[in-house]
Write an enzyme that holds these catalytic residues in place. Structure first.
Site, PDB file in Angstrom:
ATOM      1  N   HIS A  56     -32.495  96.017  47.995  1.00  0.00           N
ATOM      2  CA  HIS A  56     -32.489  97.580  47.859  1.00  0.00           C
ATOM      3  C   HIS A  56     -32.465  97.932  46.434  1.00  0.00           C
ATOM      4  CE1 HIS A  56     -31.833 101.676  48.529  1.00  0.00           C
ATOM      5  NE2 HIS A  56     -32.298 101.545  50.027  1.00  0.00           N
TER       6      HIS A  56
ATOM      7  N   ASP B 258     -32.585  97.866  57.488  1.00  0.00           N
ATOM      8  CA  ASP B 258     -33.635  97.390  58.497  1.00  0.00           C
ATOM      9  C   ASP B 258     -33.406  95.899  59.097  1.00  0.00           C
ATOM     10  OD1 ASP B 258     -35.176  99.596  58.339  1.00  0.00           O
ATOM     11  OD2 ASP B 258     -35.889  99.102  56.307  1.00  0.00           O
TER      12      ASP B 258
HETATM   13  N1  CMC Z   1     -36.501  88.509  48.761  1.00  0.00           N
HETATM   14  C1  CMC Z   1     -36.352  87.782  47.706  1.00  0.00           C
HETATM   15  N2  CMC Z   1     -36.467  88.198  46.616  1.00  0.00           N
HETATM   16  C2  CMC Z   1     -36.412  89.401  46.457  1.00  0.00           C
HETATM   17  C3  CMC Z   1     -36.239  90.648  47.371  1.00  0.00           C
HETATM   18  C4  CMC Z   1     -36.204  89.854  48.845  1.00  0.00           C
HETATM   19  N3  CMC Z   1     -36.245  90.570  49.851  1.00  0.00           N
HETATM   20  N4  CMC Z   1     -35.874  91.805  47.047  1.00  0.00           N
HETATM   21  C5  CMC Z   1     -35.801  91.692  45.768  1.00  0.00           C
HETATM   22  N5  CMC Z   1     -35.996  90.167  45.430  1.00  0.00           N
HETATM   23  C6  CMC Z   1     -36.141  89.663  43.876  1.00  0.00           C
HETATM   24  C7  CMC Z   1     -37.470  90.264  43.318  1.00  0.00           C
HETATM   25  O1  CMC Z   1     -38.361  89.191  43.316  1.00  0.00           O
HETATM   26  C8  CMC Z   1     -36.915  90.383  41.792  1.00  0.00           C
HETATM   27  O2  CMC Z   1     -36.748  89.211  41.255  1.00  0.00           O
HETATM   28  P1  CMC Z   1     -36.868  88.976  39.646  1.00  0.00           P
HETATM   29  O3  CMC Z   1     -36.002  89.930  39.012  1.00  0.00           O
HETATM   30  O4  CMC Z   1     -36.616  87.389  39.425  1.00  0.00           O
HETATM   31  O5  CMC Z   1     -38.468  89.290  39.472  1.00  0.00           O
HETATM   32  C9  CMC Z   1     -35.467  90.941  41.998  1.00  0.00           C
HETATM   33  O6  CMC Z   1     -35.124  90.318  43.238  1.00  0.00           O
HETATM   34  C10 CMC Z   1     -35.420  92.416  41.863  1.00  0.00           C
HETATM   35  O7  CMC Z   1     -36.420  93.077  42.602  1.00  0.00           O
HETATM   36  P2  CMC Z   1     -37.242  94.059  42.503  1.00  0.00           P
HETATM   37  O8  CMC Z   1     -38.574  93.892  43.502  1.00  0.00           O
HETATM   38  O9  CMC Z   1     -37.626  94.414  41.120  1.00  0.00           O
HETATM   39  O10 CMC Z   1     -36.435  95.171  43.112  1.00  0.00           O
HETATM   40  P3  CMC Z   1     -36.770  96.695  43.737  1.00  0.00           P
HETATM   41  O11 CMC Z   1     -35.639  97.657  43.487  1.00  0.00           O
HETATM   42  O12 CMC Z   1     -37.967  97.186  42.849  1.00  0.00           O
HETATM   43  O13 CMC Z   1     -37.259  96.542  45.095  1.00  0.00           O
HETATM   44  C11 CMC Z   1     -37.047  96.427  47.651  1.00  0.00           C
HETATM   45  C12 CMC Z   1     -36.476  96.945  46.127  1.00  0.00           C
HETATM   46  C13 CMC Z   1     -36.290  97.013  48.630  1.00  0.00           C
HETATM   47  C14 CMC Z   1     -38.426  96.888  47.406  1.00  0.00           C
HETATM   48  C15 CMC Z   1     -37.128  94.913  47.602  1.00  0.00           C
HETATM   49  O14 CMC Z   1     -35.842  94.298  47.585  1.00  0.00           O
HETATM   50  C16 CMC Z   1     -37.837  94.529  48.598  1.00  0.00           C
HETATM   51  O15 CMC Z   1     -38.991  94.146  48.593  1.00  0.00           O
HETATM   52  N6  CMC Z   1     -37.172  94.061  49.941  1.00  0.00           N
HETATM   53  C17 CMC Z   1     -37.701  93.740  51.193  1.00  0.00           C
HETATM   54  C18 CMC Z   1     -38.263  94.922  51.984  1.00  0.00           C
HETATM   55  C19 CMC Z   1     -37.286  95.861  52.530  1.00  0.00           C
HETATM   56  O16 CMC Z   1     -36.360  95.048  53.308  1.00  0.00           O
HETATM   57  N7  CMC Z   1     -37.268  96.983  52.483  1.00  0.00           N
HETATM   58  C20 CMC Z   1     -36.376  98.170  53.020  1.00  0.00           C
HETATM   59  C21 CMC Z   1     -35.577  98.819  51.978  1.00  0.00           C
HETATM   60  S1  CMC Z   1     -34.105  99.827  52.852  1.00  0.00           S
HETATM   61  C22 CMC Z   1     -35.155 100.720  53.921  1.00  0.00           C
HETATM   62  C23 CMC Z   1     -35.755 101.780  52.899  1.00  0.00           C
HETATM   63  O17 CMC Z   1     -35.090 102.396  51.912  1.00  0.00           O
HETATM   64  O18 CMC Z   1     -36.789 102.247  53.417  1.00  0.00           O
END
Ligand code: CMC
Length: 435
Positions: free
Chosen positions: A311, A369
């Site tokens: 998140h 989720d």
């Molecule tokens: N699986 C594997 N690696 C992950 C994941 C994951 N689910 N989430 C983040 N990472 C890694 C990402 O690759 C990155 O690694 P690095 O720093 O080496 O590049 C690091 O963790 C930080 O991730 P980010 O994408 O920069 O973080 P963000 O804040 O931009 O993204 C997120 C947050 C929710 C989009 C992401 O964690 C994700 O895609 N999760 C899966 C989708 C999901 O479950 N979404 C629902 C969110 S909760 C409900 C809502 O609010 O809608």
């Protein structure tokens, strides 16, 4: 912002040695903000923050999240307390007006919402323009936007009473439209709302009953539905809420703004994740495949992510996920589902991921989720409806933010700037002279 800033920070341009004082403002809790509203006019610089990782876009009193501690408060009340002691309409009132309603206020509010649950009869014919196999979120984007064509008497955003009615209509009609989208996909007749039922009961009734048979509402499932709605009701300035605020900043009507929020919610990184989690759990199939999927999630050359994990704000267990896990057990027990393979896979996946260095170091925990899809599937919802239920519940938050924006005297049209890295000005060549 309420008070004049009492402190400041100094920004220095290392190249010229020039420096500027920037006011700092404190919230009641949470990080303070550096006020950069005059930065461009004073310095000629923009700030650069794609994805708004360090940018506050507005002042708000609705929801507070402490991502490191895993705390979520609506108007000061912890989410687990609201989920266990309150009900969805009460939480919608709290988000909207800032206080929990007293008995008279609650009765009045419930009545207002209940008496707006029907939709204009002509809206029903709108559905038949969609293919039967249309994704219900595609239908929701269309029909919620279409409400602006049906309720002209609540689109004047400068009239407080019209804004209020628009909020009532949106909260009240979302379950009706969501149930209609489901019924349309099955080819079953639409079911009119029943004013004697509670908000969650009514939704289950409109979704699962058929005119040919009596329908008995299961109170445990109705309670679980209500809890799921509470858990999704608001989450401060997430992508869809920010979309609603940005759309609204141009003066667009409330129905169009909420339709914009729905489109933003649809993506798998946001509200679409609950559908993606279930697809992932089904693909994993058995516990022995978990190490393989965890390996893929950690592989930088693979675009796959562990859905339902991570998140932007929570760097700890999402407090909504805890309540969701408890609710999941209650629902499965009520339905007599023992040893659900999907729940077992999910719990094992959670166990393995939480012990894995990659997830530990990046502070990736289950989010809201992760367990919701298992419950919704057990209750009889198809996967394509999961995000629709999220949208239905989040409407309470969207309209609260939409209203708050009008009370904020400092809001302007949202208009981010950019770091331009394209071509500088160049001469136009006639087609024959181009390479
Ligand atoms: N699986 C594997 N690696 C992950 C994941 C994951 N689910 N989430 C983040 N990472 C890694 C990402 O690759 C990155 O690694 P690095 O720093 O080496 O590049 C690091 O963790 C930080 O991730 P980010 O994408 O920069 O973080 P963000 O804040 O931009 O993204 C997120 C947050 C929710 C989009 C992401 O964690 C994700 O895609 N999760 C899966 C989708 C999901 O479950 N979404 C629902 C969110 S909760 C409900 C809502 O609010 O809608």
């Amino acid at each position: 912002m309420a008070d004049a800033s009492k402190r400041s920070m100094t920004l220095t341009d290392d190249a010229t040695g020039k420096s500027w004082k920037l006011p700092v403002f404190d919230g009641t809790v949470g990080p303070s903000v550096i006020d950069i509203r005059k930065l461009y006019s004073d310095t000629g610089y923009f700030t650069h923050d794609p994805g708004f990782t360090s940018t506050s876009s507005c002042e708000s009193k609705i929801t507070f999240i402490d991502g490191d501690k895993g705390i979520l408060l609506h108007r000061g009340y912890p989410i687990d307390e609201l989920a266990n002691k309150s009900d969805f309409l009460e939480v919608a009132y709290l988000l909207q007006y800032g206080e929990l309603p007293n008995a008279t206020q609650k009765e009045d509010w419930v009545k207002h919402i209940t008496y707006h649950t029907m939709v204009h009869e002509q809206l029903s014919s709108f559905f038949s323009g969609f293919r039967r196999d249309a994704h219900p979120m595609a239908i929701m984007c269309g029909v919620v936007g279409a409400l602006s064509a049906f309720y002209h008497d609540s689109t004047d955003i400068h009239d407080e009473e019209q804004r209020e009615i628009a909020c009532h209509r949106l909260i009240a009609k979302m379950p009706t439209l969501a149930a209609m989208a489901y019924k349309y996909s099955l080819g079953q007749p639409f079911v009119y709302p029943q004013n004697s039922l509670s908000f969650a009961e009514n939704f289950l009734y409109m979704t699962f009953s058929v005119p040919a048979e009596p329908y008995k509402i299961n109170p445990v499932l109705a309670k679980a539905m209500d809890k799921i709605f509470i858990l999704h009701a608001d989450h401060e300035q997430n992508a869809s809420t920010s979309t609603v605020r940005l759309a609204s900043s141009s003066g667009a009507n409330p129905f169009a703004c909420i339709a914009a929020g729905i489109t933003s919610l649809w993506g798998p990184a946001h509200g679409g994740a609950n559908e993606a989690v279930l697809k992932m759990l089904m693909e994993i199939g058995s516990k022995d495949k978990i190490p393989e999927i965890v390996k893929r999630a950690k592989d930088k050359s693979d675009t796959f992510r562990l859905m339902g994990f991570g998140h932007r704000v929570y760097k700890n267990y999402d407090p909504r996920a805890k309540v969701m896990q408890e609710t999941c057990r209650e629902v499965l027990a009520e339905l007599g589902i023992k040893n659900d393979p999907l729940l077992e896979t999910a719990m094992e996946l959670e166990r393995i991921a939480l012990q894995d260095d990659y997830f530990v170091q990046k502070k990736l925990y289950p989010n809201v989720d992760f367990y919701s899809g298992i419950i919704l599937r057990a209750m009889g919802f198809p996967m394509s409806m999961f995000t629709v239920l999220f949208a239905l519940a989040r409407t309470a938050g969207w309209v609260a933010h939409w209203q708050e924006q009008f009370r904020d005297g400092e809001q302007k049209i949202g208009r981010p700037r950019q770091l331009y890295t394209g071509s500088v000005q160049r001469p136009f060549l006639p087609v024959g002279q181009r390479k």
